[in-house]
Scaffold this active site. Structure first.
Site, short mmCIF file in Angstrom:
data_model
loop_
_atom_site.label_atom_id
_atom_site.label_comp_id
_atom_site.label_asym_id
_atom_site.label_seq_id
_atom_site.Cartn_x
_atom_site.Cartn_y
_atom_site.Cartn_z
N ASP A 59 -6.15 -0.71 -6.36
CA ASP A 59 -7.62 -0.62 -6.35
C ASP A 59 -8.14 -0.10 -5.00
O ASP A 59 -9.32 -0.19 -4.72
CB ASP A 59 -8.25 -1.99 -6.66
CG ASP A 59 -7.84 -3.05 -5.63
OD1 ASP A 59 -8.18 -4.23 -5.84
OD2 ASP A 59 -7.19 -2.70 -4.62
N TYR B 129 0.90 -1.16 0.00
CA TYR B 129 0.00 0.00 0.00
C TYR B 129 0.94 1.20 0.00
O TYR B 129 1.78 1.32 0.90
CB TYR B 129 -0.86 0.02 1.26
CG TYR B 129 -2.14 -0.79 1.16
CD1 TYR B 129 -2.51 -1.65 2.19
CD2 TYR B 129 -2.99 -0.68 0.07
CE1 TYR B 129 -3.69 -2.38 2.13
CE2 TYR B 129 -4.16 -1.42 0.00
CZ TYR B 129 -4.50 -2.26 1.03
OH TYR B 129 -5.66 -2.98 0.97
N HIS C 178 -10.09 -6.98 -5.30
CA HIS C 178 -9.76 -6.95 -3.86
C HIS C 178 -10.71 -7.87 -3.07
O HIS C 178 -11.10 -7.57 -1.95
CB HIS C 178 -9.91 -5.51 -3.36
CG HIS C 178 -8.97 -5.10 -2.27
ND1 HIS C 178 -7.84 -4.34 -2.46
CD2 HIS C 178 -9.03 -5.32 -0.94
CE1 HIS C 178 -7.24 -4.11 -1.30
NE2 HIS C 178 -7.95 -4.69 -0.36
#
Ligand SMILES: Cc1cc2c(cc1C)[n+](S(=O)(=O)[O-])c1c(=O)[nH]c(=O)nc-1n2C[C@H](O)[C@H](O)[C@H](O)COP(=O)(O)O
Length: 500
Positions: free
Chosen positions: A271, A243, A362
């Site tokens: 995403d 991330y 995800h």
């Protein structure tokens, strides 16, 4: 200084309990006291959760969310107050009205050998996991349509098996980013492993090692990155899921450290500029763990955003295509974009020079009504083949993979491999390492049988002519039954009330 201990003394529970308010706030973690009076103002999980445990032992709540090195990394040493005599600390268990029944259910749970497929682990986990952990792992965004579509999309693809091919010896090994693996799945990145099992992600590391598959290490793991890498055996390959932090210096440090520790792939999650709205998670006890990402969202933002929001306020929503050259410049690891959802972005990923994409939504935890990874794959491959670009990057798919036949369908359509998330979390949560081991072995057994029945003895024989995807883009989604309406209008019984 007033709060400094003479070397041999330990704080008593009573002394720590005096520091129990907004102006003077200590917590106990793993038998040591920490002054978090200032820190709580910048705590990503918001300050309410800290105040809830002010002056008390917060270890049980703290443990699943924070890697062990968190306090050393983020709390100034001067605030580490020293050891506490834990015999003098009144243990306050977070009241869980379901705990007694849950323990009864654990006594009655099926033995591991009664699990015959990956969905069995989900059924057992639903019964035996703590509500908060089940809520976090099982939740999808909004009405969870995409989460269900991920799996049901595979039911719209039918096989066109061939016959009279020698399938005595089956070899379903393959390579992923140059690494040889036993079977074309990897353990995808899923956060907060200790919610399901006190040992956390290292259990998945050991399962991956036993079955010679790759583990993708999550940025938001409960275990520290180094704990997970140290749990791997020599030669065991791991990837890093990233991330991207608003502070690129932190991101660069993480990338360089992962490369130094031997990671063989950098999967940038694209995403989730903001973590999805997972209402099961929000309803669970984390609802008091609002995070400062809501603060930036202005006054009327809903603060009960569950664990996900509590741990993700650092993610950079401004990440964009212009940033990719920088990532290519700071590491030699292959770079894969995780969470690509349409062919135009696959083309762009090839043009910008990354080595792969994961076609993924995800696990249905982000944008509801995003299409399944497998449906996007069916859109992408014909376009790449037209340009003769099908070998320019490695294409992975994740979401809803529960059977070896799902894997075979993805490979027939051109995927290099698939990522699997929840099944291994549920297997770990219900049965620990033996559960993960059995889940992976079940997939290997299914793979051998189904490769034989489709008429292929090796992965490179799988091709688009072996599947019929005409039904794939039919989103004949039944109108979702109003589960929210059924539950949300019930008088929400406050667990504390129930206890009285
Ligand atoms: C189930 C689950 C998935 C998460 C996940 C946590 C859980 C509990 N988390 S999350 O907290 O932010 O949403 C991550 C994560 O850290 N990073 C990421 O790239 N994907 C995350 N994912 C998505 C995951 O990598 C796969 O895309 C997804 O799990 C595949 O679907 P299945 O679970 O159906 O296999």
């Amino acid at each position: 200084e007033p709060n400094k201990l003479p070397k041999e003394k330990k704080w008593s529970g009573e002394e720590v309990a005096k520091h129990n308010n907004d102006k003077d706030c200590w917590v106990i973690i793993h038998g040591r006291a920490y002054d978090v009076t200032e820190f709580k103002e910048e705590h990503p999980g918001g300050k309410s959760i800290i105040l809830k445990w002010a002056g008390k032992d917060a270890t049980e709540t703290y443990e699943p969310i924070h890697p062990p090195d968190t306090l050393d990394k983020f709390l100034d040493k001067s605030k580490h107050m020293g050891e506490v005599n834990m015999d003098s600390v009144e243990q306050e268990k977070e009241f869980d009205p379901d705990e007694e029944e849950r323990q009864e259910r654990i006594k009655r749970m099926p033995i591991l050998e009664q699990c015959y497929n990956l969905m069995d682990f989900e059924a057992v986990a639903r019964r035996v996991m703590k509500k908060t952990a089940w809520a976090y792992y099982s939740s999808g965004a909004d009405d969870e349509i995409t989460m269900r579509e991920n799996h049901s999309a595979y039911h719209k693809i039918w096989f066109r098996p061939r016959i009279l091919h020698d399938v005595e010896k089956i070899d379903f090994s393959t390579t992923m980013l140059g690494t040889k693996v036993d079977i074309p799945f990897y353990v995808t990145a899923t956060a907060l492993g200790k919610l399901g099992n006190p040992e956390g992600e290292v259990i998945l590391t050991r399962g991956a090692r036993k079955h010679n598959v790759i583990q993708m290490i999550p940025t938001l793991a409960s275990c520290s990155f180094d704990e997970i890498v140290d749990a791997a055996e020599d030669g065991q390959v791991q990837w890093l899921q990233l991330y991207v932090n608003k502070d690129r210096a932190i991101t660069e440090r993480i990338i360089k450290h992962a490369e130094k520790r031997g990671c063989k792939g950098l999967f940038i999650t694209v995403d989730a500029p903001q973590l999805g709205r997972r209402e099961k998670d929000m309803r669970s006890k984390f609802s008091d763990v609002g995070s400062n990402v809501q603060e930036t969202g202005g006054e009327n933002t809903d603060r009960s955003q569950g664990a996900a929001r509590a741990i993700s306020s650092f993610i950079d929503p401004s990440l964009n295509w212009n940033d990719i050259p920088w990532f290519l410049s700071v590491t030699k690891m292959p770079i894969i974009l995780k969470g690509v959802q349409r062919v135009e972005d696959v083309i762009r990923a090839i043009e910008v020079g990354v080595q792969g994409v994961v076609l993924s939504n995800h696990g249905g935890r982000q944008l509801d009504f995003a299409r399944s990874g497998i449906e996007v794959l069916a859109e992408v491959m014909p376009v790449l083949r037209e340009r003769n670009w099908q070998d320019r990057i490695e294409i992975y798919v994740d979401g809803g993979v529960r059977r070896a036949t799902d894997m075979i369908k993805a490979l027939c359509l051109g995927a290099k491999g698939v990522g699997i998330g929840r099944p291994f979390l549920f297997a770990m949560s219900a049965y620990g390492l033996p559960g993960v081991d059995r889940a992976m072995q079940l997939l290997k057994d299914e793979m051998e049988m189904n490769m034989r029945l489709i008429g292929c003895s090796r992965i490179d024989q799988l091709n688009p002519t072996m599947v019929d995807t005409r039904g794939l883009s039919m989103h004949t989604t039944a109108v979702p039954s109003d589960t929210l309406g059924m539950s949300v209008y019930d008088p929400l019984v406050n667990p504390q009330e129930k206890a009285k």
